[in-house]
Design a protein around this motif. Sequence first.
Motif, PDB file in Angstrom:
ATOM      1  N   VAL A 196       0.896  -1.476  -0.253  1.00 31.64           N
ATOM      2  CA  VAL A 196       0.306  -0.093   0.102  1.00 31.64           C
ATOM      3  C   VAL A 196       0.598   1.051   0.043  1.00 31.64           C
ATOM      4  O   VAL A 196       2.155   1.112   1.185  1.00 31.64           O
ATOM      5  CB  VAL A 196      -0.651  -0.006   1.267  1.00 31.64           C
ATOM      6  CG1 VAL A 196      -1.801   0.727   1.368  1.00 31.64           C
ATOM      7  CG2 VAL A 196      -1.932  -0.621   0.796  1.00 31.64           C
ATOM      8  N   GLU A 197       0.098   2.275  -1.322  1.00 33.50           N
ATOM      9  CA  GLU A 197       1.146   3.526  -0.796  1.00 33.50           C
ATOM     10  C   GLU A 197       0.595   4.357  -0.001  1.00 33.50           C
ATOM     11  O   GLU A 197      -0.450   4.424   0.210  1.00 33.50           O
ATOM     12  CB  GLU A 197       1.368   4.070  -2.275  1.00 33.50           C
ATOM     13  CG  GLU A 197       1.941   5.080  -1.837  1.00 33.50           C
ATOM     14  CD  GLU A 197       1.850   5.821  -3.824  1.00 33.50           C
ATOM     15  OE1 GLU A 197       2.956   5.360  -4.508  1.00 33.50           O
ATOM     16  OE2 GLU A 197       0.700   6.870  -3.830  1.00 33.50           O
ATOM     17  N   VAL A 198       1.565   4.667   0.318  1.00 29.10           N
ATOM     18  CA  VAL A 198       1.425   6.091   1.638  1.00 29.10           C
ATOM     19  C   VAL A 198       1.858   7.408   1.461  1.00 29.10           C
ATOM     20  O   VAL A 198       3.158   7.218   1.485  1.00 29.10           O
ATOM     21  CB  VAL A 198       1.479   6.041   3.009  1.00 29.10           C
ATOM     22  CG1 VAL A 198       0.222   5.031   3.509  1.00 29.10           C
ATOM     23  CG2 VAL A 198       2.944   5.103   3.029  1.00 29.10           C
ATOM     24  N   LEU A 199       1.258   8.607   1.859  1.00 29.08           N
ATOM     25  CA  LEU A 199       2.127  10.112   1.463  1.00 29.08           C
ATOM     26  C   LEU A 199       1.939  10.670   3.080  1.00 29.08           C
ATOM     27  O   LEU A 199       1.118  10.607   3.682  1.00 29.08           O
ATOM     28  CB  LEU A 199       1.372  10.957   1.032  1.00 29.08           C
ATOM     29  CG  LEU A 199       1.421  10.483  -0.701  1.00 29.08           C
ATOM     30  CD1 LEU A 199       1.402   9.275  -1.493  1.00 29.08           C
ATOM     31  CD2 LEU A 199       0.524  11.766  -1.636  1.00 29.08           C
ATOM     32  N   VAL A 200       3.968  11.153   3.662  1.00 31.83           N
ATOM     33  CA  VAL A 200       3.789  10.726   5.253  1.00 31.83           C
ATOM     34  C   VAL A 200       4.056  12.269   4.774  1.00 31.83           C
ATOM     35  O   VAL A 200       4.920  12.765   4.305  1.00 31.83           O
ATOM     36  CB  VAL A 200       4.958  10.408   5.505  1.00 31.83           C
ATOM     37  CG1 VAL A 200       4.817  10.557   6.798  1.00 31.83           C
ATOM     38  CG2 VAL A 200       4.322   8.026   5.436  1.00 31.83           C
ATOM     39  N   TYR A 201       3.166  13.135   5.822  1.00 32.23           N
ATOM     40  CA  TYR A 201       3.501  14.623   5.304  1.00 32.23           C
ATOM     41  C   TYR A 201       3.786  14.724   7.388  1.00 32.23           C
ATOM     42  O   TYR A 201       3.177  14.565   7.909  1.00 32.23           O
ATOM     43  CB  TYR A 201       2.576  15.750   5.242  1.00 32.23           C
ATOM     44  CG  TYR A 201       1.857  15.647   3.830  1.00 32.23           C
ATOM     45  CD1 TYR A 201       2.472  16.584   3.222  1.00 32.23           C
ATOM     46  CD2 TYR A 201       1.140  14.411   3.527  1.00 32.23           C
ATOM     47  CE1 TYR A 201       1.999  15.969   1.087  1.00 32.23           C
ATOM     48  CE2 TYR A 201       0.282  13.839   2.006  1.00 32.23           C
ATOM     49  CZ  TYR A 201       1.058  14.635   1.040  1.00 32.23           C
ATOM     50  OH  TYR A 201       0.643  14.524  -0.641  1.00 32.23           O
ATOM     51  N   ARG A 202       4.641  16.179   7.535  1.00 31.23           N
ATOM     52  CA  ARG A 202       5.444  16.366   9.079  1.00 31.23           C
ATOM     53  C   ARG A 202       6.127  17.798   8.507  1.00 31.23           C
ATOM     54  O   ARG A 202       6.328  18.550   7.502  1.00 31.23           O
ATOM     55  CB  ARG A 202       6.180  15.193   9.303  1.00 31.23           C
ATOM     56  CG  ARG A 202       7.333  15.013   8.568  1.00 31.23           C
ATOM     57  CD  ARG A 202       8.478  14.575   9.493  1.00 31.23           C
ATOM     58  NE  ARG A 202       8.963  12.956   9.305  1.00 31.23           N
ATOM     59  CZ  ARG A 202       7.411  12.224  10.070  1.00 31.23           C
ATOM     60  NH1 ARG A 202       8.034  11.879  11.102  1.00 31.23           N
ATOM     61  NH2 ARG A 202       7.742  10.801  10.193  1.00 31.23           N
ATOM     62  N   PRO A 203       5.784  17.870   9.743  1.00 28.47           N
ATOM     63  CA  PRO A 203       6.735  20.306  10.293  1.00 28.47           C
ATOM     64  C   PRO A 203       7.408  19.652   9.333  1.00 28.47           C
ATOM     65  O   PRO A 203       8.836  18.716  10.298  1.00 28.47           O
ATOM     66  CB  PRO A 203       6.139  20.886  11.417  1.00 28.47           C
ATOM     67  CG  PRO A 203       5.218  19.666  11.264  1.00 28.47           C
ATOM     68  CD  PRO A 203       4.728  17.819  11.196  1.00 28.47           C
ATOM     69  N   ARG A 204       8.012  20.170   9.570  1.00 30.16           N
ATOM     70  CA  ARG A 204       9.824  20.863   8.246  1.00 30.16           C
ATOM     71  C   ARG A 204      10.603  20.529  10.349  1.00 30.16           C
ATOM     72  O   ARG A 204      10.611  21.267  10.898  1.00 30.16           O
ATOM     73  CB  ARG A 204      10.075  21.666   7.502  1.00 30.16           C
ATOM     74  CG  ARG A 204      11.827  20.800   6.965  1.00 30.16           C
ATOM     75  CD  ARG A 204      11.640  21.954   5.468  1.00 30.16           C
ATOM     76  NE  ARG A 204      10.744  22.086   4.280  1.00 30.16           N
ATOM     77  CZ  ARG A 204      11.193  21.624   3.459  1.00 30.16           C
ATOM     78  NH1 ARG A 204      11.466  20.384   3.438  1.00 30.16           N
ATOM     79  NH2 ARG A 204       9.519  21.267   2.657  1.00 30.16           N
ATOM     80  N   GLY A 205      11.566  19.583   9.928  1.00 26.07           N
ATOM     81  CA  GLY A 205      12.386  19.984  11.244  1.00 26.07           C
ATOM     82  C   GLY A 205      11.519  19.413  12.710  1.00 26.07           C
ATOM     83  O   GLY A 205      12.289  19.864  13.367  1.00 26.07           O
ATOM     84  N   ALA A 206      10.688  19.098  12.279  1.00 27.56           N
ATOM     85  CA  ALA A 206      10.006  18.802  13.964  1.00 27.56           C
ATOM     86  C   ALA A 206      10.475  17.637  14.619  1.00 27.56           C
ATOM     87  O   ALA A 206      10.947  16.669  14.284  1.00 27.56           O
ATOM     88  CB  ALA A 206       8.360  18.382  13.825  1.00 27.56           C
ATOM     89  N   ALA A 207      10.385  18.099  16.125  1.00 27.60           N
ATOM     90  CA  ALA A 207      11.072  16.722  16.573  1.00 27.60           C
ATOM     91  C   ALA A 207       9.770  15.881  17.743  1.00 27.60           C
ATOM     92  O   ALA A 207       8.923  16.903  18.291  1.00 27.60           O
ATOM     93  CB  ALA A 207      11.795  17.626  18.269  1.00 27.60           C
ATOM     94  N   GLY A 208      10.562  14.618  17.638  1.00 26.90           N
ATOM     95  CA  GLY A 208       8.942  14.094  17.710  1.00 26.90           C
ATOM     96  C   GLY A 208       8.776  14.425  19.336  1.00 26.90           C
ATOM     97  O   GLY A 208       9.290  14.216  19.837  1.00 26.90           O
ATOM     98  N   PRO A 209       8.231  13.145  19.949  1.00 24.63           N
ATOM     99  CA  PRO A 209       6.829  12.150  19.510  1.00 24.63           C
ATOM    100  C   PRO A 209       5.129  13.197  18.574  1.00 24.63           C
ATOM    101  O   PRO A 209       5.371  13.546  19.244  1.00 24.63           O
ATOM    102  CB  PRO A 209       6.090  11.328  19.868  1.00 24.63           C
ATOM    103  CG  PRO A 209       6.993  11.881  21.592  1.00 24.63           C
ATOM    104  CD  PRO A 209       8.013  12.881  21.370  1.00 24.63           C
ATOM    105  N   LEU A 210       5.365  13.141  17.652  1.00 20.55           N
ATOM    106  CA  LEU A 210       4.043  13.886  16.929  1.00 20.55           C
ATOM    107  C   LEU A 210       2.926  13.374  16.789  1.00 20.55           C
ATOM    108  O   LEU A 210       3.202  11.801  16.581  1.00 20.55           O
ATOM    109  CB  LEU A 210       4.496  14.099  15.482  1.00 20.55           C
ATOM    110  CG  LEU A 210       5.754  15.028  15.188  1.00 20.55           C
ATOM    111  CD1 LEU A 210       5.655  15.444  13.345  1.00 20.55           C
ATOM    112  CD2 LEU A 210       5.557  16.089  15.550  1.00 20.55           C
ATOM    113  N   PRO A 211       1.647  13.905  17.112  1.00 29.36           N
ATOM    114  CA  PRO A 211       0.483  12.815  16.611  1.00 29.36           C
ATOM    115  C   PRO A 211       0.258  12.976  15.692  1.00 29.36           C
ATOM    116  O   PRO A 211       0.784  13.462  14.880  1.00 29.36           O
ATOM    117  CB  PRO A 211      -0.520  14.146  17.586  1.00 29.36           C
ATOM    118  CG  PRO A 211       0.235  15.574  17.133  1.00 29.36           C
ATOM    119  CD  PRO A 211       1.585  15.188  17.852  1.00 29.36           C
TER     120      PRO A 211
END
Length: 314
Positions: A64-79
């Motif tokens: 399955v293909e997924v597209l992952v977006y996140r804030p640039r340079g963000a430190a986790g853990p992210l919701p």
Amino acid sequence: MSSRHLVDPQLLPLLETIPPLNLSAQSLPAMRARPVMFQVNPKDLEATEQEIRTVPGPAGAPDVEVLVYRPRGAAGPLPCILHIHGGGYVAGDARGNEATHRSMVADLGCAIVSVNYRLAPETVFPGAVEDCYAALAWIMGEASALGFDPARVGVMGESAGGGLAAALALLARDRGEHALAFQHLIYPMIDDRTCVAAEPHPYVGEFVWTPQANRFGWTSLLGQAPGGPDVSPYAAAARASDLSRLPPTYIATGALDLFVEENLEYARRLIRAGVPTELHVYPGAFHGFQWAAQSDVARQAARDTRAALKKGLA
């Protein structure tokens, strides 16, 4: 009976840009080929990053293909929001939501994983919902490596994507492997029985997503005529007899949307089952009304959805 006189005046110009939809096997390729309507805001492009990944699919099925977006340079853990695109179960692509996803990631400070599930009629139930479950399993299994907080993963979708999100919430509850923090459903397509209602609502479904399109979408997903006695709740979430122990739920719909009554009934049953539920019905709004992004009603809907997501992700 025409419902045009009930349409919010600010939404009327949008109707002039939407051609009539006569959905069929012959017209489906043209529907799938429609260009993306929205351009990514340069500020959101700068503030976010996108990664395309392939994750293990259901047993015996393709990855399955997924597209992952996140804030640039963000430190986790992210919701994280697992987003499921719409398209009547027969069309759509995760890439078509890039502008919205980047904006949400920048605004909410979260990650979004958007799943490209297999479409009907080429793949009938349970292919699509199992693809979505595979994406959820990957998020939870790889949360540490991805920098995600597994306790703050919710699911979101619009239209057929909302239907799949609701079905996924049921599937996750029943399998007991992964706990969702919330389900966020925008005019979800959750009840095939709307196609065969004895007394159809006289003022809904005239625009954008019509009863004819609805029947085609459900027939394509189920591989049989809608409304029969043996439809799974993992295909049509409104078929579930037990809605208890589902995650906190947000439902938004338009008063002129074909799905308004099935959405209202689902919200009523969720509340009766003890599920914290927030419901919004926007007067004068038809299916897809958010495309009129500068209208007051679309702006209000956007504010409401962002506020609910902030609460859910917290």
